[in-house]
Design a protein around this motif. Structure first.
Motif, PDB file in Angstrom:
ATOM      1  N   MET A   3       0.800  -1.192   0.000  1.00 23.33           N
ATOM      2  CA  MET A   3       0.000   0.000   0.000  1.00 23.33           C
ATOM      3  C   MET A   3       0.848   1.265   0.000  1.00 23.33           C
ATOM      4  O   MET A   3       0.440   2.296  -0.471  1.00 23.33           O
ATOM      5  CB  MET A   3      -0.880   0.037   1.254  1.00 23.33           C
ATOM      6  CG  MET A   3      -1.961  -1.008   1.307  1.00 23.33           C
ATOM      7  SD  MET A   3      -2.914  -0.787   2.803  1.00 23.33           S
ATOM      8  CE  MET A   3      -3.989  -2.181   2.697  1.00 23.33           C
ATOM      9  N   LEU A  15      -6.105  -0.335  -0.406  1.00 24.51           N
ATOM     10  CA  LEU A  15      -7.114  -1.388  -0.225  1.00 24.51           C
ATOM     11  C   LEU A  15      -7.036  -1.998   1.168  1.00 24.51           C
ATOM     12  O   LEU A  15      -5.953  -2.308   1.655  1.00 24.51           O
ATOM     13  CB  LEU A  15      -6.910  -2.508  -1.243  1.00 24.51           C
ATOM     14  CG  LEU A  15      -7.315  -2.277  -2.690  1.00 24.51           C
ATOM     15  CD1 LEU A  15      -6.977  -3.510  -3.508  1.00 24.51           C
ATOM     16  CD2 LEU A  15      -8.805  -1.954  -2.803  1.00 24.51           C
ATOM     17  N   SER A  26      -7.322  -5.127   3.568  1.00 23.97           N
ATOM     18  CA  SER A  26      -7.073  -6.556   3.358  1.00 23.97           C
ATOM     19  C   SER A  26      -8.296  -7.353   3.814  1.00 23.97           C
ATOM     20  O   SER A  26      -8.344  -7.915   4.902  1.00 23.97           O
ATOM     21  CB  SER A  26      -5.829  -7.005   4.133  1.00 23.97           C
ATOM     22  OG  SER A  26      -5.566  -8.374   3.891  1.00 23.97           O
ATOM     23  N   LEU A  68     -11.327  -7.374  -1.933  1.00 18.71           N
ATOM     24  CA  LEU A  68     -10.446  -7.875  -2.987  1.00 18.71           C
ATOM     25  C   LEU A  68     -11.219  -8.626  -4.061  1.00 18.71           C
ATOM     26  O   LEU A  68     -10.921  -8.510  -5.255  1.00 18.71           O
ATOM     27  CB  LEU A  68      -9.367  -8.765  -2.373  1.00 18.71           C
ATOM     28  CG  LEU A  68      -8.473  -8.100  -1.316  1.00 18.71           C
ATOM     29  CD1 LEU A  68      -7.445  -9.089  -0.789  1.00 18.71           C
ATOM     30  CD2 LEU A  68      -7.785  -6.870  -1.876  1.00 18.71           C
ATOM     31  N   ILE A  83      -1.122 -14.228  -1.788  1.00 22.63           N
ATOM     32  CA  ILE A  83      -0.933 -12.793  -1.602  1.00 22.63           C
ATOM     33  C   ILE A  83      -0.597 -12.544  -0.139  1.00 22.63           C
ATOM     34  O   ILE A  83      -1.292 -13.018   0.762  1.00 22.63           O
ATOM     35  CB  ILE A  83      -2.181 -11.996  -2.012  1.00 22.63           C
ATOM     36  CG1 ILE A  83      -2.397 -12.091  -3.520  1.00 22.63           C
ATOM     37  CG2 ILE A  83      -2.054 -10.531  -1.597  1.00 22.63           C
ATOM     38  CD1 ILE A  83      -3.671 -11.410  -4.009  1.00 22.63           C
ATOM     39  N   VAL A 139       0.195  -9.555   2.711  1.00 25.88           N
ATOM     40  CA  VAL A 139       0.221  -8.158   3.103  1.00 25.88           C
ATOM     41  C   VAL A 139       1.106  -8.065   4.345  1.00 25.88           C
ATOM     42  O   VAL A 139       0.924  -8.804   5.300  1.00 25.88           O
ATOM     43  CB  VAL A 139      -1.199  -7.588   3.364  1.00 25.88           C
ATOM     44  CG1 VAL A 139      -1.950  -8.370   4.425  1.00 25.88           C
ATOM     45  CG2 VAL A 139      -1.129  -6.111   3.709  1.00 25.88           C
ATOM     46  N   CYS A 141      -0.675  -1.060  -4.338  1.00 31.38           N
ATOM     47  CA  CYS A 141       0.018  -2.350  -4.423  1.00 31.38           C
ATOM     48  C   CYS A 141      -0.948  -3.531  -4.324  1.00 31.38           C
ATOM     49  O   CYS A 141      -0.668  -4.600  -4.856  1.00 31.38           O
ATOM     50  CB  CYS A 141       1.105  -2.454  -3.352  1.00 31.38           C
ATOM     51  SG  CYS A 141       0.518  -2.187  -1.678  1.00 31.38           S
ATOM     52  N   GLY A 142      -2.108  -3.328  -3.660  1.00 35.86           N
ATOM     53  CA  GLY A 142      -3.113  -4.389  -3.624  1.00 35.86           C
ATOM     54  C   GLY A 142      -3.644  -4.700  -5.008  1.00 35.86           C
ATOM     55  O   GLY A 142      -3.881  -5.860  -5.360  1.00 35.86           O
ATOM     56  N   TYR A 162       1.487  -5.073  -0.285  1.00 34.87           N
ATOM     57  CA  TYR A 162       1.060  -6.361  -0.826  1.00 34.87           C
ATOM     58  C   TYR A 162       2.106  -6.902  -1.802  1.00 34.87           C
ATOM     59  O   TYR A 162       2.581  -6.166  -2.675  1.00 34.87           O
ATOM     60  CB  TYR A 162      -0.246  -6.214  -1.605  1.00 34.87           C
ATOM     61  CG  TYR A 162      -1.498  -6.004  -0.794  1.00 34.87           C
ATOM     62  CD1 TYR A 162      -2.259  -7.080  -0.353  1.00 34.87           C
ATOM     63  CD2 TYR A 162      -1.946  -4.718  -0.496  1.00 34.87           C
ATOM     64  CE1 TYR A 162      -3.435  -6.895   0.360  1.00 34.87           C
ATOM     65  CE2 TYR A 162      -3.117  -4.515   0.213  1.00 34.87           C
ATOM     66  CZ  TYR A 162      -3.865  -5.606   0.642  1.00 34.87           C
ATOM     67  OH  TYR A 162      -5.022  -5.415   1.349  1.00 34.87           O
ATOM     68  N   CYS A 193       2.851 -10.757  -4.143  1.00 33.79           N
ATOM     69  CA  CYS A 193       2.164 -11.948  -4.633  1.00 33.79           C
ATOM     70  C   CYS A 193       3.175 -13.021  -5.009  1.00 33.79           C
ATOM     71  O   CYS A 193       4.291 -12.721  -5.454  1.00 33.79           O
ATOM     72  CB  CYS A 193       1.321 -11.566  -5.852  1.00 33.79           C
ATOM     73  SG  CYS A 193       0.467 -12.936  -6.651  1.00 33.79           S
TER      74      CYS A 193
END
Length: 223
Positions: free
Chosen positions: A1, A17, A19, A24, A62, A64, A104-105, A175, A177
């Protein structure tokens, strides 16, 4: 984020965003992913009972995390590595550089859904479908200029249970992945890095990202 690099210039800024799977999933479906896929929370990777409730296969993880000094060292060490580009030779990896601050989310969801078997669930001619069909150099510009992406993102971000922070406030969460490539390699996809980072984990065709070897990459939340 957060803006993890104070020297980096972003094209625009989004609301971070929350979490929350509801948030999402709203974003993921709005962008063009079939309802056959879902993101869900994983509270512990050590709780076998909780892990047994997760639908398989798991296509992406994913995470966070707080942007602590350990993360910053890890990110800086990978940013200067030529392996980021060399590892992509012969791999069908969709990589998107983060050019929107606090989003970043969004980039974690893009990397999770545009890669591996998840791309089979993208609705044709949707926003995500157009993104995957575009070339590497076009994707960042497409995201930056799309008012549809911005509006879908805004609606999802405002659905969170907590009030969004003021636009000027930095949020010290980020975030990232993890995906499985077509040949079974596990990649770390961080939009604020310079490219995908290949981990030491290899998975067979019948193994997904909840395998114990994949979870050793990092303690992650799961899609």
């Amino acid at each position: 984020m957060d803006n993890t690099d104070a020297t980096k210039l972003y094209a625009k800024r989004f609301i971070p965003l929350e979490s929350d799977p509801l948030v999402l999933n709203d974003l993921m479906y709005g962008l063009g992913v079939s309802g056959c896929l879902t993101l869900t929370d994983v509270w512990s990777i050590d709780d076998a009972l909780q892990l047994s409730t997760i639908s398989r296969p798991v296509y992406a993880l994913i995470l966070v995390l707080p942007t602590c000094e350990e993360y910053e060292r890890h990110r800086r060490s990978n940013r200067g590595s030529s392996e980021n580009t060399e590892d992509l030779k012969g791999e069908e990896i969709v990589w998107i550089q983060q050019t929107i601050d606090m989003a970043c989310g969004l980039y974690a969801i893009l990397h999770a859904t545009c890669n591996s078997a998840t791309s089979n669930f993208i609705v044709p001619n949707s926003l995500l479908g157009k993104l995957v069909a575009s070339s590497n150099g076009e994707r960042e510009a497409l995201l930056e200029s799309s008012t549809d992406v911005e509006e879908i993102y805004r609606k999802a971000a405002l659905r969170g249970h907590t009030a969004p922070p003021p636009p000027e406030e930095e949020v010290d969460l980020h975030y990232v992945c993890f995906i499985k490539s077509p040949n079974g390699s596990v990649y770390e996809m961080d939009g604020d890095a310079i490219g995908p980072v290949k981990t030491d984990v290899m998975l067979r065709d019948d193994q997904d990202l909840l395998e114990s070897s994949a979870l050793e990459c990092s303690p992650c939340a799961c899609t």
